[in-house]
Design an enzyme around this catalytic site. Structure first.
Site, PDB file in Angstrom:
ATOM      1  N   GLU A  45      21.678  23.073  -8.894  1.00  0.00           N
ATOM      2  CA  GLU A  45      21.056  24.172  -8.164  1.00  0.00           C
ATOM      3  C   GLU A  45      20.129  23.664  -7.065  1.00  0.00           C
ATOM      4  OE1 GLU A  45      21.717  27.255  -8.079  1.00  0.00           O
ATOM      5  OE2 GLU A  45      23.190  27.194  -9.685  1.00  0.00           O
ATOM      6  N   CYS A 201      34.921  36.461  -0.368  1.00  0.00           N
ATOM      7  CA  CYS A 201      34.109  37.340   0.483  1.00  0.00           C
ATOM      8  C   CYS A 201      33.127  36.482   1.281  1.00  0.00           C
ATOM      9  CB  CYS A 201      33.373  38.355  -0.392  1.00  0.00           C
ATOM     10  SG  CYS A 201      32.677  39.744   0.526  1.00  0.00           S
ATOM     11  N   CYS A 208      40.309  40.225   1.918  1.00  0.00           N
ATOM     12  CA  CYS A 208      40.349  41.389   1.021  1.00  0.00           C
ATOM     13  C   CYS A 208      41.609  41.426   0.176  1.00  0.00           C
ATOM     14  CB  CYS A 208      40.209  42.678   1.827  1.00  0.00           C
ATOM     15  SG  CYS A 208      38.622  42.810   2.705  1.00  0.00           S
ATOM     16  N   CYS A 211      40.704  39.910  -3.074  1.00  0.00           N
ATOM     17  CA  CYS A 211      39.486  40.393  -3.724  1.00  0.00           C
ATOM     18  C   CYS A 211      39.824  41.336  -4.876  1.00  0.00           C
ATOM     19  CB  CYS A 211      38.597  41.111  -2.709  1.00  0.00           C
ATOM     20  SG  CYS A 211      37.085  41.771  -3.455  1.00  0.00           S
ATOM     21  N   CYS A 217      35.420  48.561  -2.654  1.00  0.00           N
ATOM     22  CA  CYS A 217      34.419  47.995  -1.735  1.00  0.00           C
ATOM     23  C   CYS A 217      33.971  49.032  -0.710  1.00  0.00           C
ATOM     24  CB  CYS A 217      35.012  46.786  -1.022  1.00  0.00           C
ATOM     25  SG  CYS A 217      33.919  46.079   0.234  1.00  0.00           S
TER      26      CYS A 217
END
Length: 300
Positions: A45, A201, A208, A211, A217
């Protein structure tokens, strides 16, 4: 669609397709493997902030081989963390990770704490990193809002192309509203939405057709209206103080002994900018000035 009306689409209808997509398409990354543990998640991270995965992977592997536990890093000089950071950029992250490792060794017996509040109390740990470690390492229920997640939520739930430049209270409220109730499922949702933003995305070109929630969406259903907010911040590098700092640090990383001023002067011609960058590195604790005009990475 605003954050207050974004939950007209029931959150549960988003959870199953997104988590199912993640189970099929998630990248096999070393910090996602069980053997990485909480320390591996924390290291990843820190490294992944503003840095793409392909640049992080080799540095992460070397880092974990050298410092497999927080106490191993804490016992080494902070300058060694800066040296091992290499060219990942934003090297203050290396010092912050070293400081967190020292605190973990001193306060928590060398084990990354699992409680969100204890994580947040570690030096160099902000709200995002604390939530990410608690979620990804310990399977807890937290809203994990990185740039990728914020973009997915902006499009899918709020109906806009890009989120604001800085995270807003409305975004945090929306993220909490979208969290699954069950802890393990919430942790999967956090990882899945992050991966969806990274792979499908994306900022430069959404796909799309790939997705799992395209039919729901809000942005797509609205006809994909163009971004109407403030100009998005670009990241320039060439000719900036960041570039000069990177060149100066590269000299120090490659040196096994303190280097003279002349060695630093040779990497950037403009003296005022070079001096400003060096002063900044010293002020940030990344470089230690010595007598006789020599410099080294910090030992303490």
């Amino acid at each position: 669609m605003t954050a207050t009306t974004s939950t007209q689409t029931p959150p549960a209808s988003l959870h199953t397709p997104v988590i199912g997509w993640f189970e099929q398409h998630a990248r096999d990354l070393p910090w996602r493997r069980p053997e990485a543990g909480a320390w591996g998640v924390m290291v990843s991270e820190f490294m992944l902030q503003q840095t793409p995965v392909n640049r992080v992977l080799p540095v992460y592997e070397q880092w974990m081989a050298r410092w497999p536990r927080p106490a191993d890093l804490a016992a080494d000089a902070p300058g060694e963390a800066v040296r091992a950071w290499g060219r990942l950029g934003y090297p203050r992250r290396a010092l912050r990770l070293h400081g967190a490792a020292q605190a973990i060794a001193e306060r928590h017996g060398g084990d990354v704490p699992s409680e969100h509040g204890q994580l947040l109390a570690l030096p160099g740990i902000g709200e995002y990193t604390a939530a990410a470690v608690a979620s990804f390492a310990y399977g807890q229920r937290h809203a994990v809002l990185d740039t990728n997640v914020r973009r997915v939520f902006a499009r899918a739930a709020t109906g806009i192309q890009y989120p604001p430049n800085a995270t807003t209270a409305a975004e945090r409220k929306l993220a909490r509203a979208l969290l699954p109730e069950e802890e393990g499922r919430a942790a999967s949702w956090a990882a899945a939405t992050m991966e969806l933003g990274a792979l499908v995305c994306t900022a430069k070109g959404e796909d799309c057709t790939r997705c799992p929630i395209a039919e729901q969406c809000a942005w797509r259903l609205a006809g994909k209206p163009a971004h109407q907010g403030p100009p998005r911040r670009g990241q320039t590098y060439a000719g900036t103080d960041r570039q000069v700092r990177g060149r100066l640090l590269a000299v120090l990383r490659d040196a096994v002994t303190p280097v003279p001023q002349s060695a630093l002067d040779s990497v950037w011609e403009e003296p005022v900018q070079r001096a400003r960058a060096l002063d900044g590195l010293v002020a940030d604790g990344l470089v230690e000035p010595l007598a006789n005009g020599r410099y080294r990475l910090p030992l303490t």
